[in-house]
Write an enzyme that holds these catalytic residues in place. Structure first.
Site, PDB file in Angstrom:
ATOM      1  N   SER A 208       0.823  -1.205   0.000  1.00 54.44           N
ATOM      2  CA  SER A 208       0.000   0.000   0.000  1.00 54.44           C
ATOM      3  C   SER A 208       0.863   1.264   0.000  1.00 54.44           C
ATOM      4  O   SER A 208       1.595   1.509  -0.951  1.00 54.44           O
ATOM      5  CB  SER A 208      -0.957  -0.044   1.185  1.00 54.44           C
ATOM      6  OG  SER A 208      -1.943   0.948   1.089  1.00 54.44           O
ATOM      7  N   HIS A 413      -7.612  -5.802   0.521  1.00 55.86           N
ATOM      8  CA  HIS A 413      -6.406  -4.997   0.711  1.00 55.86           C
ATOM      9  C   HIS A 413      -5.510  -5.533   1.826  1.00 55.86           C
ATOM     10  O   HIS A 413      -4.276  -5.550   1.693  1.00 55.86           O
ATOM     11  CB  HIS A 413      -6.817  -3.556   1.016  1.00 55.86           C
ATOM     12  CG  HIS A 413      -5.704  -2.568   0.953  1.00 55.86           C
ATOM     13  ND1 HIS A 413      -5.161  -2.132  -0.238  1.00 55.86           N
ATOM     14  CD2 HIS A 413      -5.022  -1.919   1.941  1.00 55.86           C
ATOM     15  CE1 HIS A 413      -4.208  -1.249   0.015  1.00 55.86           C
ATOM     16  NE2 HIS A 413      -4.092  -1.105   1.321  1.00 55.86           N
TER      17      HIS A 413
END
Length: 532
Positions: A208, A413
């Protein structure tokens, strides 16, 4: 925008403002750090507040009974102690950046081994790579495979809250975004690791925000690409205009208002890691708690729903280590990326942009400078990273060696870190790509050495002929041009080898092909059968 959506947005903002006011009164008892006289509320009041909240939640959750001792302990241990608990060596290193931030790095040492740097995402820490234990943690897996594992901590998280001259209680300390992490934090970490290990290059793995700061580093200081063997981007962040998260898409509609509100209230830190947070997560998220589903739904709201891959027993550990603090300005920068559709520097406003960047809008980061082998790993159900955003990123990066869509529809995620099957779904492929890059590099090095050796041998033969010709008696005359013909003949018959090929740089195509053992720049794949 529909009237109902706007009404929902107004309600959300109103609730947020009420929360901010409440937090202003309670000071550090909540999720924000606010710089005001209220921040210095008495320790006894905060302890009383925490005790009341914790005991009320304990009654609701079932009193915290029958918690597994390992889960409780892992939730409370800092990263180095967590590593040592599971039988691995651990070291703590501190690095000072050029702008004075003191960063802590955690290491699973392997003397003489190839170093790998793992960098976490926003609100996270080095613990994210090991908190799921030796069977699933990427840090342990790489150590078992013989790598020297280094885990960084970005400025502002629980392990990197010190500065050579600034105090984290004051606003100046928090005046940074992910830009400064790429410009200052990463170079300091990389230089320190290479200095300590004696290697010239390292592998880099980011998740990320840990990928975004790598793009910033290469754009701002392209010379650092020479220090990276390969880069592996888990849930890569760059173009997030079409982020699917309903929470963040609603908040970005009110970005300007929220920015003004946080500045007015002097809110600087978002979601710091506190003892209250650790205690609270242990009580309300354990296996016997009636409120455990609330904990999992918080994660799903942010990252994407995937109950199949969530180890709920480990929720107290996950939520004790994460969130761990970030600058409000970091969130503002990401909000600007969502709003603009660009991957660019922080927007300071027309006048300050003119002074800082010599233009009224901030410049985009130059992704063409990321001239290292890059592997992208992404998923369909990631609410923070869209497939179209990754497609655009892949087209702009010059050296994509693998573009891998995880073959699980609900993979989200946070699954890139904590999923039950993250090892067969992602990490095995990541390790395979690391090996491919290393093999390719070794082959190029061997070809270069062979080529130079042959060139040297040819030169030595030519020198010998010239020396023998110079030693002929004066009365011996070779036919005109015969000497040069002999030298040319030796050069033609001497063993030769092709010059070593250099790695080409191409943009990853949109079509998908299987990635084999040979390193093929631009190859992509949506299957994992080669990595099973």
């Amino acid at each position: 925008m529909r009237a109902s959506d706007f009404a929902c947005g107004r309600l959300l903002v109103a609730l947020l403002l009420h929360c901010l006011v409440a937090l202003q009164v309670c000071g550090r008892a909540g999720a924000f750090t606010l710089l005001s006289p209220f921040s210095y509320s008495s320790l006894s009041f905060k302890n009383l507040l925490n005790s009341v909240l914790l005991s009320s939640n304990a009654n609701l959750a079932g009193g915290g009974r029958n918690l597994k001792s390992d889960v409780l302990e892992d939730a409370s241990l800092i990263t180095p102690k967590l590593i040592r608990k599971y039988g691995y060596p651990s070291e703590t290193h501190t690095v000072v950046t050029k702008d004075g931030y003191i960063l802590e790095m955690h290491r699973i040492p392997k003397k003489g081994a190839q170093p790998v740097l793992l960098m976490h995402g926003i609100l996270d820490t080095s613990a994210t790579w090991v908190l799921m234990g030796p069977k699933s943690g990427l840090g342990y897996m790489l150590s078992d495979l013989g790598y020297d594992v280094w885990m960084g901590n970005s400025r502002g998280n629980r392990y990197s809250k010190n500065h050579t001259s600034l105090n984290s209680d004051y606003q100046e300390f928090w005046d940074f975004t992910f830009h400064e992490m790429g410009k200052y934090d990463l170079p300091a970490n990389i230089d320190y690791i290479l200095s300590k290990t004696g290697y010239e290059q390292l592998h880099y793995v980011g998740h990320s925000q840990g990928t975004a700061i790598f793009w910033v580093l290469c754009s701002e200081q392209p010379s650092y690409t020479q220090k990276i063997t390969s880069m592996h981007a888990l849930a890569p962040i760059a173009y997030i205009h079409d982020m699917k998260s309903p929470l963040f898409r609603t908040l970005v509609l009110f970005l300007d208002f929220l920015t003004a509100a946080t500045r007015m209230l002097r809110i600087t830190e978002f979601m710091p890691n506190t003892k209250f947070l650790v205690d609270h997560s242990q009580v309300v998220c354990h296996d016997n708690a009636m409120t455990q589903d609330v904990c999992s739904n918080i994660l799903f709201l942010v990252a994407g729903y995937n109950s199949e891959q969530l180890n709920k027993t480990m929720l107290p550990v996950m939520l004790s280590h994460t969130p761990s603090g970030a600058s409000i300005k970091q969130l503002e920068h990401f909000g600007q990326l969502m709003k603009s559709g660009h991957f660019r520097k922080f927007d300071r406003g027309y006048l300050r942009n003119q002074l800082e960047y010599n233009r009224i809008t901030p410049p985009d980061y130059d992704l063409s400078r990321v001239k290292v082998p890059v592997a992208l790993y992404y998923s369909v159900n990631d609410l923070l990273v869209s497939t179209t955003g990754v497609d655009r990123l892949a087209r702009e990066l010059p050296n994509v060696i693998d573009k891998y869509l995880v073959p699980m529809e609900r993979f989200n995620h946070l699954d890139f870190l904590w999923a039950i099957d993250v090892k067969p779904l992602v990490y095995n492929r990541l390790v395979r790509n690391i090996r491919r890059v290393e093999n390719h590099k070794a082959k190029l090095t061997a070809n270069l050495a062979s080529f130079l050796a042959m060139q040297l041998q040819r030169q030595q033969l030519q020198n010998q002929i010239q020396l023998q010709m110079s030693q002929l008696p004066p009365n011996v005359h070779l036919p005109h041009g015969l000497g040069m013909e002999l030298i040319a003949s030796v050069a033609a018959t001497a063993p030769t080898t092709a010059a070593p090929a250099t790695a080409t740089t191409t943009t990853a195509p949109d079509t998908t092909t299987s990635a084999g053992d040979e390193l093929q720049v631009g190859s992509t794949s949506t299957t994992s059968e080669l990595y099973a």
